[in-house]
Design a protein around this motif. Structure first.
Motif, short mmCIF file in Angstrom:
data_model
loop_
_atom_site.label_atom_id
_atom_site.label_comp_id
_atom_site.label_asym_id
_atom_site.label_seq_id
_atom_site.Cartn_x
_atom_site.Cartn_y
_atom_site.Cartn_z
N HIS A 294 20.09 -2.89 -3.08
CA HIS A 294 19.77 -1.67 -2.37
C HIS A 294 18.82 -1.96 -1.21
O HIS A 294 18.04 -2.91 -1.24
N ALA A 295 18.87 -1.12 -0.19
CA ALA A 295 17.97 -1.26 0.96
C ALA A 295 16.64 -0.57 0.69
O ALA A 295 16.59 0.50 0.07
N GLU A 296 15.57 -1.18 1.15
CA GLU A 296 14.24 -0.57 1.09
C GLU A 296 13.56 -0.77 2.44
O GLU A 296 13.67 -1.83 3.05
N TRP A 297 12.83 0.26 2.87
CA TRP A 297 12.15 0.19 4.17
C TRP A 297 10.80 -0.48 4.00
O TRP A 297 10.06 -0.20 3.06
N LEU A 298 10.46 -1.37 4.95
CA LEU A 298 9.19 -2.06 4.88
C LEU A 298 8.60 -2.23 6.26
O LEU A 298 9.30 -2.16 7.28
N GLU A 299 7.31 -2.48 6.27
CA GLU A 299 6.61 -2.77 7.53
C GLU A 299 5.51 -3.79 7.28
O GLU A 299 4.72 -3.65 6.34
N LEU B 16 6.02 -1.37 1.62
CA LEU B 16 7.43 -1.33 1.25
C LEU B 16 7.60 -0.12 0.33
O LEU B 16 6.98 -0.05 -0.72
N HIS B 17 8.41 0.84 0.79
CA HIS B 17 8.62 2.05 0.02
C HIS B 17 9.67 1.78 -1.07
O HIS B 17 10.85 1.64 -0.77
N ASP C 190 0.81 -1.23 0.00
CA ASP C 190 0.00 0.00 0.00
C ASP C 190 0.84 1.28 0.00
O ASP C 190 0.33 2.35 0.35
N THR C 191 2.11 1.18 -0.38
CA THR C 191 2.93 2.38 -0.47
C THR C 191 2.34 3.36 -1.48
O THR C 191 1.70 2.96 -2.45
N ARG C 192 2.55 4.65 -1.21
CA ARG C 192 2.05 5.69 -2.10
C ARG C 192 3.23 6.40 -2.75
O ARG C 192 4.17 6.83 -2.07
N VAL C 193 3.17 6.51 -4.08
CA VAL C 193 4.25 7.18 -4.82
C VAL C 193 4.14 8.69 -4.62
O VAL C 193 3.07 9.28 -4.82
N LEU C 194 5.24 9.30 -4.22
CA LEU C 194 5.28 10.76 -4.10
C LEU C 194 5.67 11.39 -5.43
O LEU C 194 6.43 10.79 -6.20
N PRO C 195 5.20 12.59 -5.71
CA PRO C 195 5.73 13.35 -6.86
C PRO C 195 7.16 13.76 -6.51
O PRO C 195 7.42 14.86 -6.01
#
Length: 347
Positions: free
Chosen positions: A222-227, A201-202, A60-65
């Motif tokens: 590469h590292a990615e943050w997730l919850e 996951l961003h 459910d990550t949201r893409v930022l502009p």
């Protein structure tokens, strides 16, 4: 294992440059990892291909502009592309300029905003804005389309390069398998008994980074943050109890779930993951995946190959090329089930 083992030929005209008029209008290539068999379907037929007890896991990550352009004090043009939000006003960014500004320099941004350049972190630079970052980007940022889309973003991309269930801002690339789902599709799945749950996951720009090592095992991802929440873990346990399948929507969902099960049992998790999944990996959580087509020699293609088998995966890609499927972020999708060797102990 060689990087070149995951190469395939892709005519450039098959790289989708824009979304189809409707999200569910894509084609769906079904790959049975156990047999290597493929079947040409439509994405709208996905509910018919799932059992009622199957559980869908969405990111459910949201893409930022995430892209914004500014000026140095000298007048030189600067591009800032967000990689990660660190604090309400601080972020790690990719900073591009003919002469990169030094630490302590200020960059003038649209909307009379200013960003101060901080310390470098490898290829990234820390910056601090004079106002909160996320609302600023929502007002002044540009949709960060992938590098293989050879056009400028337009107003439609704000909606279409975003899933309908996106809610946690922080990504700079879309979890593209989720782009095929519209509200009507989600309702149809629910009506058939397919529950859904969410993780976050961003997705960073590293998702487009090539595997640079000739030997796959030497590559560092590469590292990615997730919850992953306790509620998501409980939903998966309920699915297991009724002998349903855990269907991960997107490679980001796969990576998140398998990261949270590296200790042998699926558990709530919040933090960075550098998990690199390539052939030989044993999957503990995921029973099937929905995914788009991925770049040659990419880490995401290697993940799919780990799940369904390298030979079966590359044969499916050759089939997709021959049958003129659309590739990458705005392209068509696959439904993939595992080869026997990919199954580890259930977590």
């Amino acid at each position: 294992m060689q990087r070149s083992d995951f190469s395939y030929d892709l005519p450039p005209e098959l790289i989708a440059q824009a979304p189809l008029p409707q999200r569910r209008a894509s084609r769906l290539l079904v790959l049975d990892g156990a047999s290597g068999a493929t079947h040409d379907r439509l994405f709208a037929e996905l509910p018919q291909l799932l059992a009622p007890n199957d559980l869908l896991v969405f990111n459910d990550t949201r893409v930022l502009p995430a892209r914004v352009f500014g000026r140095k004090a000298t007048g030189g043009r600067v591009e800032l592309l967000l990689e990660r939000v660190l604090a309400p006003r601080r972020a790690l960014v990719h900073l591009r300029a003919s002469h990169k500004p030094q630490q302590g320099a200020e960059i003038e941004l649209p909307g009379e905003a200013r960003a101060r350049v901080g310390a470098r972190a490898g290829e990234l630079v820390e910056v601090e804005l004079d106002r909160e970052l996320v609302p600023y980007l929502e007002a002044h940022g540009e949709t960060p389309l992938p590098p293989y889309i050879a056009r400028a973003p337009n107003a439609a991309d704000r909606e279409r390069y975003q899933t309908v269930f996106a809610r946690e801002p922080g990504a700079v690339a879309a979890p593209t398998a989720g782009l095929h789902f519209d509200t009507a599709m989600l309702d149809a799945l629910a009506a058939r008994g397919n529950e859904r749950t969410f993780l976050t996951l961003h997705v960073g720009t590293g998702t487009f980074a090539p595997v640079r090592s000739a030997h796959v095992e030497e590559h560092e991802l590469h590292a990615e943050w997730l919850e992953i929440s306790a509620a998501t873990c409980a939903a998966i346990e309920r699915c297991r109890a009724v002998r349903g399948r855990v269907v991960a929507v997107g490679t980001t969902s796969v990576r998140a779930l398998e990261t949270a099960a590296l200790g042998g049992k699926l558990a709530p998790f919040a933090g960075d993951s550098r998990l690199f999944i390539y052939p030989g990996f044993e999957f503990r959580v995921v029973d099937a995946m929905v995914t788009n087509f991925h770049l040659p020699e990419s880490s995401l293609l290697m993940l799919v190959a780990a799940f369904a088998g390298r030979d079966a995966t590359l044969a499916a890609y050759q089939h997709a090329v021959a049958h003129r499927y659309r590739f990458f972020s705005y392209g068509d999708a696959m439904l993939v089930t595992p080869q026997a060797a990919a199954r580890g102990g259930r977590a």
